[in-house]
Design a protein around this motif. Structure first.
Motif, PDB file in Angstrom:
ATOM      1  N   GLU A 428     130.859  10.182 -16.035  1.00 34.58           N
ATOM      2  CA  GLU A 428     129.769  10.007 -14.899  1.00 34.58           C
ATOM      3  C   GLU A 428     129.011  11.214 -14.771  1.00 34.58           C
ATOM      4  O   GLU A 428     127.659  11.281 -14.477  1.00 34.58           O
ATOM      5  N   VAL A 431     126.351  11.239 -17.455  1.00 39.79           N
ATOM      6  CA  VAL A 431     125.415  10.217 -17.170  1.00 39.79           C
ATOM      7  C   VAL A 431     124.253  10.863 -16.071  1.00 39.79           C
ATOM      8  O   VAL A 431     123.015  10.902 -16.108  1.00 39.79           O
ATOM      9  N   SER A 432     124.895  11.411 -15.016  1.00 40.26           N
ATOM     10  CA  SER A 432     124.410  12.053 -13.789  1.00 40.26           C
ATOM     11  C   SER A 432     123.220  13.085 -14.364  1.00 40.26           C
ATOM     12  O   SER A 432     122.149  13.342 -14.015  1.00 40.26           O
ATOM     13  N   TYR A 434     122.183  13.664 -17.346  1.00 37.83           N
ATOM     14  CA  TYR A 434     121.023  13.103 -18.277  1.00 37.83           C
ATOM     15  C   TYR A 434     119.756  12.314 -17.633  1.00 37.83           C
ATOM     16  O   TYR A 434     118.806  12.541 -17.355  1.00 37.83           O
ATOM     17  N   LEU A 446     125.452  13.338 -23.470  1.00 35.80           N
ATOM     18  CA  LEU A 446     125.853  11.938 -23.394  1.00 35.80           C
ATOM     19  C   LEU A 446     126.089  11.212 -24.404  1.00 35.80           C
ATOM     20  O   LEU A 446     127.219  10.251 -24.422  1.00 35.80           O
TER      21      LEU A 446
END
Length: 492
Positions: A428, A431-432, A434, A446
């Motif tokens: 998480e 992803v956040s 990126y 990522l």
């Protein structure tokens, strides 16, 4: 029988070569506590702020739960394959073996960046002269890689005596240093570092995720179990002592760094270069600073030596079973009784991977990218071994009246759930990052996480399926070797 005895030095590790203290520091050296104190607690401080000591305590406790599985398995199995061998031998089919091995290999190859690239980055950070020499880090990487293979190659006792002596000194420096800082801070001491900062509960949890990775490797004494005296007793003792010492090294030090930096200013800690060194210089002067620099460097070297010991024996065990590796990887050096081929292949692959990414992103960023994959990859072997312990307890220990609901079912399940939670938040966060900042570096982070998941679950799972369908006889024998049972009638 005579011909077989002559061959044994080529195929067997040296029995009874090391004792409890060696086993303790095989595991403790993986923590690299001086390196954590100098720079590597940055991730925890960035999220947990002054709640970092609390995050460290939570992480230490969680990792203690993860140690129950190797602790319990080591009562019954003495095999250098460690979690791989435990998982493989827990079922009649051996189906958990390949996936456990391959997922662990993901950490084996990327975790070495801590030693090869991490030290290069540290040396860059403490000297502006070195930082201006763009590619000098490659020479550092060559020297470090050679060191990390030569010392372990010379024998298990030599390598573990080195990490035990230097590790004990490192521990004393950190504990004494922390006490001095705490005393000198005086009125600046507070109970706040053991509480959650207002509105930062999520941050403390993220801090725990980073801190758990600081304790990675505490179970690796199991990889040298075939060479430990009285392994079924002393391996367990080593696991417990190493876990306790890791807490002693990092918990007081994290508190000392927090109050030494200043609770009110803690937000700037993670943005500073080598903040641990800054605190030591402020409170312990040049001598404390120099000692921390020396033992931070040694921390990387000790980690590398212990890492090579562990990885080479995991690969050796798998090659001995005919799983994934050719038999040549199981060859033991006649003189030093070490898995030399496994060491050379491992260091060569890790070095090439580190240099390629180091040239692309620079040594510091490359190390962190690789460690992102390592952090995910190391959790899967724990999860698979936890599952294996429950299966083994139900199928075998229950017959002996030695099955335990708490130790063999509840704790492993809770440990695995915690591992899955750590993986979730790790994914998480990348992803956040990126999405909020789609840079090349964040993309690399990522991708490293995505590759780790594919590596362990898709490829690792596929390998287990392949062996189960195509090489059932090989798989059934995987992880069955037990050094204690094989000693009678053979060469010790």
């Amino acid at each position: 029988m005579g011909a077989q005895s002559k061959m044994e030095p080529e195929v067997r590790l040296k029995r009874g070569a090391v004792g409890t203290i060696h086993g303790v520091f095989q595991s403790f050296s993986f923590v690299g506590p001086a390196a954590d104190v100098a720079i590597l607690l940055l991730g925890t401080f960035a999220f947990a702020l002054y709640g970092t000591p609390l995050a460290i305590i939570f992480a230490w406790a969680i990792y203690g739960m993860w140690m129950i599985t190797p602790y319990e398995f080591s009562k019954y199995k003495t095999n250098a394959g460690s979690y791989y061998a435990y998982a493989a031998s827990s079922t009649k089919s051996g189906v958990l073996g390949p996936i456990t091995l391959f997922s662990w290999m993901g950490e084996n190859l990327t975790g070495q960046s801590f030693g090869i690239l991490g030290l290069s980055g540290f040396l860059f950070a403490i000297s502006t002269v070195i930082m201006n020499m763009t590619y000098i880090w490659i020479l550092f990487a060559v020297a470090i890689a050679l060191y990390m293979v030569i010392i372990p190659y010379l024998g298990i006792r030599i390598s573990l005596s080195y990490v035990a002596i230097t590790g004990l000194i490192e521990l004393l420096i950190l504990v004494v240093g922390a006490i001095i800082i705490i005393v000198k801070v005086g009125p600046g001491n507070s109970f706040l570092p053991f509480t959650i900062p207002p509105g930062a509960a999520t941050g403390v949890f993220y801090g725990v995720v980073f801190a758990i990775l600081d304790f990675t490797g505490l179970g690796t004494v199991t990889t040298v179990s075939e060479e430990v005296k009285e392994p079924r007793k002393k391996v367990r003792r080593s696991l417990l002592i190493a876990w306790l010492l890791a807490g002693v090294a990092l918990i007081p030090a994290s508190y000392a760094l927090t109050v030494g930096w200043g609770i009110s200013n803690i937000g700037s800690y993670a943005a500073s270069p080598d903040p641990g060194l800054i605190v030591f210089l402020k409170y312990l002067g040049p001598i404390g600073y120099i000692l921390l620099v020396i033992f931070t460097i040694n921390s990387y070297f000790s980690y590398g030596v212990a890492k090579t010991n562990a990885v080479s024996r995991i690969w050796y065990s798998a090659a001995r079973d005919g799983i994934l590796f050719p038999k040549a990887i199981a060859k033991i050096n006649n003189k030093h009784r070490t898995p030399g081929n496994a060491m050379l292949v491992y260091i060569a692959i890790a070095f090439v991977l580190d240099v390629i990414l180091g040239l692309k992103f620079g040594p510091v960023t490359a190390a962190l990218i690789l460690l992102s994959m390592a952090g995910i990859s190391i959790i899967f072997p724990h999860i698979f071994a936890n599952t294996a312990l429950s299966i083994f307890s139900h199928s075998e220990l229950k017959k002996r009246g030695e099955s335990s609901i708490l130790k063999h079912f509840v704790v492993p399940i809770v440990s695995s759930v915690l591992g899955i939670i750590v993986i979730y938040f790790s994914v998480e966060s990348t992803v956040s990052s990126y999405i909020s900042a789609p840079t090349g570096v964040n993309l690399a982070y990522l991708l490293s996480v995505i590759i780790a998941l594919i590596w362990a679950l898709v490829i690792g799972g596929g390998l287990s399926a392949y062996y189960h369908l195509k090489k059932k006889d090989v798989l059934r024998k995987a992880g069955r070797f037990d050094a204690e049972e094989s000693i009678s009638g053979g060469q010790k």
